[in-house]
Every structure is written in structure tokens, then in C-alpha cells.
Design an enzyme around this catalytic site. Structure first.
Site, mmCIF file in Angstrom:
data_model
loop_
_atom_site.group_PDB
_atom_site.id
_atom_site.type_symbol
_atom_site.label_atom_id
_atom_site.label_comp_id
_atom_site.label_asym_id
_atom_site.label_seq_id
_atom_site.Cartn_x
_atom_site.Cartn_y
_atom_site.Cartn_z
ATOM 1 N N GLY A 153 -48.496 5.620 -30.004
ATOM 2 C CA GLY A 153 -50.028 5.564 -30.511
ATOM 3 C C GLY A 153 -51.028 6.214 -29.514
ATOM 4 C CB CYS A 180 -48.349 7.113 -23.676
ATOM 5 S SG CYS A 180 -47.110 7.218 -24.973
ATOM 6 C CD GLN A 203 -56.707 3.552 -26.222
ATOM 7 O OE1 GLN A 203 -56.396 3.082 -25.426
ATOM 8 N NE2 GLN A 203 -57.707 4.510 -26.490
ATOM 9 C CB SER A 204 -49.215 4.417 -26.190
ATOM 10 O OG SER A 204 -48.048 4.122 -25.783
ATOM 11 C CG ASN A 205 -50.698 -1.132 -23.959
ATOM 12 O OD1 ASN A 205 -51.723 -1.148 -23.486
ATOM 13 N ND2 ASN A 205 -50.524 -1.948 -24.793
#
Ligand SMILES: *Cc1c(COP(=O)(O)O)cnc(C)c1O
Length: 311
Positions: A46, A52, A48-50
Site C-alpha cells: 500500500g 516498503c 503507506q506500507s511500513n
């Protein structure tokens, strides 16, 4: 809390920039990638992926190029002033490519393969990391965490019987499941799903464990898994909270200095409190909440937080 002691395992402090559970999995995946001669990491998630953002940090620390394919939810546009995890991923030097939710759904994971081939044609070697770093290699992260938990418990002279954690891509649950079996911990693992449903997670955890057992020649029995999914707290959808969850986030922060996020830990902690009330866990037990990080997704949701004051 009502006669029970609640312990928090601070995996929001795993050592990267405000990191979380993804670093434990990436520790093994990055080592394997480097050993295989890779100089590039490709992953997705996503916007806001943690996961990534953590991959971007790992790349910056280890000198690996990072290419991220991110999903824009709803009618969100990639904005000129990125926030939270997106801001950090860019700051850390990751190459970021954003797709609409429909394109993402239709093209993933094939698009990661395509990007890997493009890097290969330019003489690079890329390791593809699936959503949430949940793959056979990533499972080791939470197996190792279980040895650490066993040491924590010995040091504190406690014997908790329950551990509650947020579940997104299932890899943390898979690692914990194998880890408690390998260390002999008498710990029941409860996953609070923030997306999908119980059958999806049971299947995903088993698939990750089977891949791990095959790849690393581990006993097949470990692949059966023994996680328990607590359903009913994902509403109203991924990365969106009910007013009750916002209230729990505020309450945990003001009463204990425990800062939770609206996508994962806020929902899981809220579930833990509700289930304590309804008697899911035996009385007088020590219970562990695994804090998996996620701080930066709080900031892009500042308007929703402001709309839910404590009183
Ligand atoms: C990814 C994530 C989870 C879920 O972990 P999975 O291994 O994907 O199930 C929980 N909390 C936070 C903060 C996360 O970023």
C-alpha cells in the site's frame, strides 16, 4: 488490567527508523539476497506500507537499490507533498512507482517479475520480496523472535500463555507458529486480522510454513501451524478505523505512553481489550501484546485523529 498483567514486546523498536516487524523478516531476506549476488530489492504494498519503508531503509543501509510498486487506494493521487511512510521511502532513496488500486490488483505480482527482468537486462540482479516480506525466508524472522521471547520470559520470571498480534500478510503469524513449536514455548498465538478473513489467514500461514519447511528441510509437522485468528476487528476496511479504535489509540497513548497506529496495532490492541472484557483469555494470566510498529501511518490520518478527541 482486571487482575491480568499485560506485557508489550516492543518490536516497534527493532532498530531501523521507527521500524517494526518487517525488519525481522528483511534481516534474513536481505542476507540471502546479498549472498546470491543481488544488488536490487523489488517489493510492493500500500502507499503507506511500513514494509516498503523498511525495505527502503534496509537498501540504504546495505547499499542495495530499492524499487517499490505502491497501491493508491480509492481515488487517492500521488501527492506533491508525500507524508508518512511514502515520504520516508523517497527520502531513503527508493525508486517509487504508484499504481491505481485496479492496476495494482490486475498486474501484481507479474509486474515485479517484469521489473526484475528489466534490471537484469541492464546487468543488475534483483530479489523480489512479496507483500509484507512474508515468504519462506521471512519466516525465520519470527522464529528468531521466539528465542528472544523465551529469554525475555526467563529473565522476567513470567510464563505468559497468550500473545496477541496484528495480522496483515500472515508472515509474522507463520514465524511465531513455527517458533513456539521449535522453542517449546507454551504460548498461544492470537492474530487479529486487519484485512481478509480467518480462512484466508489460515491458508496463507500454512502456505508460508509449507514453503519454509520444504525450502529449509524442516519437519512437515511444523507446517501445520497453530495460530488462532480473532475476527471482527477489520471494519470498516483496511487502513480505516472505527471511532472505538481511535478512542483506544488515544487512551493507550495518554494512559501508558503506548503509541499505536490506525492500520495494525491500534486495531489489534483494541481487539485485545475487547476480548479481555468478554473473557476470551483465562483470568490472572500474563498476556503479551506484540507491538509491530507502524508509527508513520498515524500522520497521514491526522484529520481522523483530530475528529476523535478523548472526551
Ligand atoms: C505488516 C504489519 C503487521 C502485520 O504483519 P504480517 O506479517 O504482514 O501479518 C502488523 N503491524 C504492522 C505495524 C505492520 O506494518
Amino acid at each position: 488490567m482486571g487482575g491480568r498483567r499485560l506485557w508489550v514486546k516492543r518490536d516497534d523498536c527493532t532498530g531501523a527508523v521507527g521500524s517494526g516487524n518487517k525488519l525481522r523478516k528483511l534481516e534474513f531476506i536481505a542476507a540471502e539476497a546479498i549472498a546470491a549476488g543481488c544488488n536490487t530489492l523489488i517489493s510492493c504494498g500500500g502507499v503507506q506500507s511500513n514494509h516498503c519503508r523498511t525495505t527502503a531503509w534496509v537498501g540504504a543501509r546495505l547499499g542495495l537499490r530499492v524499487h517499490l510498486l505502491l497501491r493508491l487506494d480509492g481515488d487517492a493521487k500521488i501527492d506533491d507533498t508525500p507524508d508518512g511512510n511514502l515520504l520516508l521511502s523517497q527520502l531513503l532513496g527508493a525508486r517509487v512507482e504508484c499504481l491505481s488500486a485496479n492496476d495494482y490488483q490486475a498486474q501484481m505480482p507479474a509486474l515485479m517479475q517484469q521489473r526484475a527482468e528489466e534490471y537484469a537486462s541492464r546487468g543488475h540482479r534483483a530479489r523480489i520480496i512479496p507483500t509484507g516480506a512474508s515468504d519462506a525466508t521471512g519466516v525465520w524472522g519470527y522464529i528468531q523472535a521466539c528465542s528472544e521471547l523465551a529469554r525475555d520470559f526467563r529473565k522476567l520470571a513470567i510464563a505468559p500463555r497468550h500473545l496477541v498480534v496484528a495480522a496483515g500478510s500472515g508472515g509474522t503469524l507463520a514465524g511465531l507458529s513455527a517458533g513456539v513449536a521449535l522453542t517449546g514455548l507454551q504460548l498461544r498465538i492470537w492474530g487479529v486480522n486487519v484485512c481478509n478473513d480467518r480462512p484466508w489467514f489460515e491458508k496463507k500461514v500454512r502456505a508460508d510454513l509449507e514453503a519454509w519447511a520444504r525450502r529449509y528441510r524442516q519437519p512437515a509437522a511444523l507446517a501445520e501451524g497453530s495460530v488462532h485468528i480473532i475476527e471482527g476487528y477489520a471494519a470498516p476496511g483496511y487502513a480505516r478505523c472505527t471511532p472505538a479504535v481511535w478512542k483506544t489509540i488515544r487512551h493507550a497513548a495518554t494512559s501508558a505512553g503506548l503509541v499505536l497506529d490506525p492500520v495494525y496495532t491500534g486495531k489489534a490492541f483494541h481487539a485485545l481489550l475487547q476480548e479481555l472484557d468478554s473473557g476470551r483469555f483465562e483470568r490472572n494470566d500474563d498476556i503479551v501484546f506484540l507491538h509491530t510498529g507502524g508509527l508513520f501511518s498515524l500522520f497521514p490520518q491526522r484529520a481522523q485523529l483530530a475528529a476523535h478527541p478523548l472526551s
